[in-house]
Design a protein around this motif. Structure first.
Motif, PDB file in Angstrom:
ATOM      1  N   ASN A 285       5.422  -6.793  -5.174  1.00 50.67           N
ATOM      2  CA  ASN A 285       6.091  -6.651  -3.881  1.00 50.67           C
ATOM      3  C   ASN A 285       5.607  -5.429  -3.110  1.00 50.67           C
ATOM      4  O   ASN A 285       5.614  -5.436  -1.870  1.00 50.67           O
ATOM      5  CB  ASN A 285       7.610  -6.580  -4.071  1.00 50.67           C
ATOM      6  CG  ASN A 285       8.219  -7.914  -4.454  1.00 50.67           C
ATOM      7  OD1 ASN A 285       8.893  -8.040  -5.472  1.00 50.67           O
ATOM      8  ND2 ASN A 285       7.991  -8.941  -3.647  1.00 50.67           N
ATOM      9  N   GLN A 286       5.194  -4.403  -3.813  1.00 56.20           N
ATOM     10  CA  GLN A 286       4.621  -3.248  -3.117  1.00 56.20           C
ATOM     11  C   GLN A 286       3.330  -3.632  -2.399  1.00 56.20           C
ATOM     12  O   GLN A 286       3.060  -3.165  -1.292  1.00 56.20           O
ATOM     13  CB  GLN A 286       4.359  -2.113  -4.104  1.00 56.20           C
ATOM     14  CG  GLN A 286       5.619  -1.412  -4.584  1.00 56.20           C
ATOM     15  CD  GLN A 286       5.306  -0.280  -5.560  1.00 56.20           C
ATOM     16  OE1 GLN A 286       4.216  -0.217  -6.130  1.00 56.20           O
ATOM     17  NE2 GLN A 286       6.269   0.607  -5.762  1.00 56.20           N
ATOM     18  N   ILE A 287       2.555  -4.488  -3.018  1.00 57.40           N
ATOM     19  CA  ILE A 287       1.272  -4.904  -2.420  1.00 57.40           C
ATOM     20  C   ILE A 287       1.468  -5.996  -1.376  1.00 57.40           C
ATOM     21  O   ILE A 287       0.909  -5.928  -0.281  1.00 57.40           O
ATOM     22  CB  ILE A 287       0.305  -5.385  -3.514  1.00 57.40           C
ATOM     23  CG1 ILE A 287      -0.063  -4.221  -4.442  1.00 57.40           C
ATOM     24  CG2 ILE A 287      -0.966  -5.984  -2.884  1.00 57.40           C
ATOM     25  CD1 ILE A 287      -0.908  -4.629  -5.632  1.00 57.40           C
ATOM     26  N   PHE A 288       2.301  -6.999  -1.680  1.00 57.87           N
ATOM     27  CA  PHE A 288       2.438  -8.171  -0.803  1.00 57.87           C
ATOM     28  C   PHE A 288       3.721  -8.182   0.023  1.00 57.87           C
ATOM     29  O   PHE A 288       3.899  -9.062   0.861  1.00 57.87           O
ATOM     30  CB  PHE A 288       2.350  -9.457  -1.635  1.00 57.87           C
ATOM     31  CG  PHE A 288       1.015  -9.653  -2.282  1.00 57.87           C
ATOM     32  CD1 PHE A 288      -0.062 -10.128  -1.548  1.00 57.87           C
ATOM     33  CD2 PHE A 288       0.828  -9.346  -3.622  1.00 57.87           C
ATOM     34  CE1 PHE A 288      -1.299 -10.307  -2.143  1.00 57.87           C
ATOM     35  CE2 PHE A 288      -0.405  -9.520  -4.231  1.00 57.87           C
ATOM     36  CZ  PHE A 288      -1.483  -9.996  -3.488  1.00 57.87           C
ATOM     37  N   GLY A 289       4.602  -7.216  -0.182  1.00 62.74           N
ATOM     38  CA  GLY A 289       5.819  -7.129   0.601  1.00 62.74           C
ATOM     39  C   GLY A 289       6.919  -8.036   0.107  1.00 62.74           C
ATOM     40  O   GLY A 289       6.791  -8.709  -0.924  1.00 62.74           O
ATOM     41  N   PHE A 290       8.012  -8.080   0.887  1.00 66.16           N
ATOM     42  CA  PHE A 290       9.190  -8.860   0.502  1.00 66.16           C
ATOM     43  C   PHE A 290       9.368 -10.104   1.365  1.00 66.16           C
ATOM     44  O   PHE A 290      10.312 -10.859   1.174  1.00 66.16           O
ATOM     45  CB  PHE A 290      10.443  -7.981   0.599  1.00 66.16           C
ATOM     46  CG  PHE A 290      10.425  -6.812  -0.341  1.00 66.16           C
ATOM     47  CD1 PHE A 290      10.879  -6.943  -1.647  1.00 66.16           C
ATOM     48  CD2 PHE A 290       9.921  -5.595   0.077  1.00 66.16           C
ATOM     49  CE1 PHE A 290      10.847  -5.859  -2.510  1.00 66.16           C
ATOM     50  CE2 PHE A 290       9.885  -4.509  -0.780  1.00 66.16           C
ATOM     51  CZ  PHE A 290      10.340  -4.640  -2.086  1.00 66.16           C
ATOM     52  N   GLY A 291       8.471 -10.298   2.346  1.00 65.71           N
ATOM     53  CA  GLY A 291       8.552 -11.513   3.143  1.00 65.71           C
ATOM     54  C   GLY A 291       8.825 -11.251   4.617  1.00 65.71           C
ATOM     55  O   GLY A 291       9.121 -10.131   5.028  1.00 65.71           O
ATOM     56  N   PHE A 292       8.735 -12.291   5.390  1.00 64.78           N
ATOM     57  CA  PHE A 292       8.857 -12.203   6.844  1.00 64.78           C
ATOM     58  C   PHE A 292      10.216 -11.628   7.257  1.00 64.78           C
ATOM     59  O   PHE A 292      11.264 -12.146   6.880  1.00 64.78           O
ATOM     60  CB  PHE A 292       8.665 -13.591   7.454  1.00 64.78           C
ATOM     61  CG  PHE A 292       8.419 -13.570   8.931  1.00 64.78           C
ATOM     62  CD1 PHE A 292       7.212 -13.132   9.455  1.00 64.78           C
ATOM     63  CD2 PHE A 292       9.402 -13.997   9.811  1.00 64.78           C
ATOM     64  CE1 PHE A 292       6.982 -13.120  10.824  1.00 64.78           C
ATOM     65  CE2 PHE A 292       9.179 -13.992  11.178  1.00 64.78           C
ATOM     66  CZ  PHE A 292       7.974 -13.541  11.691  1.00 64.78           C
TER      67      PHE A 292
END
Length: 398
Positions: A285-292
């Motif tokens: 999640n640090q790399i790809f985030g938590f979403g829109f």
């Protein structure tokens, strides 16, 4: 295509005008506005696609637009991922935000193409500026008549201050001989809005313009028109002192939120909460985030900061891409400085407003379309004034 341009331009202006007037009304009325927005977006896409490939790609000379396009594609992909709750359960299915993400970039190309095709000239350009100024002034008037009482002070607070900042570059180009007075007029109107972030950004522009006064305001002179304009500005200034000065001073001095007791109306709490949440997350999640648009589900509010928002939504990938966009933006326009310092300055103003708005509140908002209009118009001017002669010169030498 000229008729398509005129119809689409009217739809864009109707959308921006309706957004000002209906803001604050019941959400049940919003579908009408969104219908106009959708029609205008389709019109712009049709117009842009028609001219696709008919001239060298704009991003060949302004690479930051290619990065921007890739960022929008990434954002839209994350929107579709949100439908299945990926990359986390915090992802939000926010259709409006996805459309605005597309709309802002599409508007740049639309007004760039319109400028290059000379569809946006003369009375049409004047009408465009007049309507956008009217929208901003209308929003200020609405705010002046609907003040909130805070600590015994009637407070004026409207994002119209950013509208005048976003209009400043196109105003200063359209009225080059009166650019100093356009600058002063936008400053006064921005002060009326009571928007702290907009005032801070304007201060930065004032500092730059003051250090480069002769280059920026090279047509500055006092004549009878200037004297009339000074009189109008003085009257506006007196009205500002009477009606909005106390409000602005209250907002500048009291930057703490009454309920949350924190700086920037609670922004520091929002940022800290989101950043700590990101730091404690998994590496994925640090790399790809938590979403829109995940921040509202995490903290309860949007981040009010592009860098924090995109770190949360898209992770390090999104933050890196957004930061690279800003760096490329500056590098691209810096090349113009030795050929046309004035156009460079106006594009630098666009970047400063874009960065400042992103820092204090975020740029994926409806009124950011106004900055897209200024930016698209100026890029079109650069194409006509510098890129076409450059390409012609290369062809003649070939």
């Amino acid at each position: 295509m000229k008729q398509v341009f005129y119809i689409t331009l009217i739809l864009v202006l109707c959308y921006l005008g309706a957004d000002v007037l209906i803001r604050g009304e019941e959400k049940a009325e919003r579908p009408i506005v969104q219908l106009v927005a959708g029609a205008s977006l389709i019109g712009m896409l049709v117009y842009n696609v028609y001219y696709l490939g008919k001239r060298p790609k704009l991003w060949k000379f302004f690479g930051f637009l290619k990065v921007w396009l890739f960022f929008v594609i990434t954002g839209v992909a994350y929107f579709f991922f949100s439908l299945i709750g990926f990359p986390s359960e915090y992802a939000s299915v926010n259709v409006r935000s996805a459309i605005i993400l597309i709309y802002i970039l599409t508007t740049i190309y639309f007004f760039y193409n319109a400028t290059v095709n000379r569809h946006l000239v003369g009375k049409t350009l004047t009408m465009l500026i007049a309507v956008l100024m009217f929208n901003g002034i209308t929003e200020v008037v609405i705010a002046l008549n609907n003040r909130e009482v805070k600590l015994g002070v009637e407070v004026v607070n409207t994002s119209a201050g950013y509208i005048f900042l976003m209009l400043l570059p196109i105003l200063m180009h359209r009225y080059r001989k009166q650019n100093f007075w356009m600058f002063a007029m936008c400053l006064v109107l921005t002060l009326f809005s009571g928007k702290r972030g907009a005032v801070v950004v304007f201060v930065i522009l004032i500092i730059y313009a003051s250090k480069n006064f002769r280059k920026v305001f090279r047509n500055f002179k006092l004549d009878w028109r200037a004297i009339i304009f000074i009189g109008v500005l003085l009257l506006a200034g007196l009205y500002f002192v009477e009606s909005a000065y106390d409000s602005l001073m209250h907002r500048m001095v009291n930057i703490e939120n009454e309920k949350r007791g924190t700086v920037g109306s609670g922004r520091d709490v929002i940022w800290k909460t989101l950043l700590f949440f990101w730091a404690d997350a998994s590496l994925f999640n640090q790399i790809f985030g938590f979403g829109f648009y995940a921040s509202p589900k995490i903290e309860g509010h949007v981040a009010h900061n592009d860098f924090v928002e995109y770190l949360i939504d898209l992770g390090l990938i999104g933050l890196t891409l957004w930061s690279y966009l800003l760096v490329r933006f500056y590098k691209n326009i810096k090349r113009l400085k030795k050929y046309d310092n004035y156009l460079y300055t106006l594009l630098l103003f666009c970047l400063t407003v874009f960065f400042g708005r992103g820092l204090f509140s975020g740029t994926n908002r409806t009124d950011s379309i106004v900055l897209s209009i200024s930016l698209g118009y100026l890029l079109g001017v650069v194409y006509l004034k510098h890129i076409i002669p450059y390409l012609s010169n290369r062809l003649s030498k070939a």
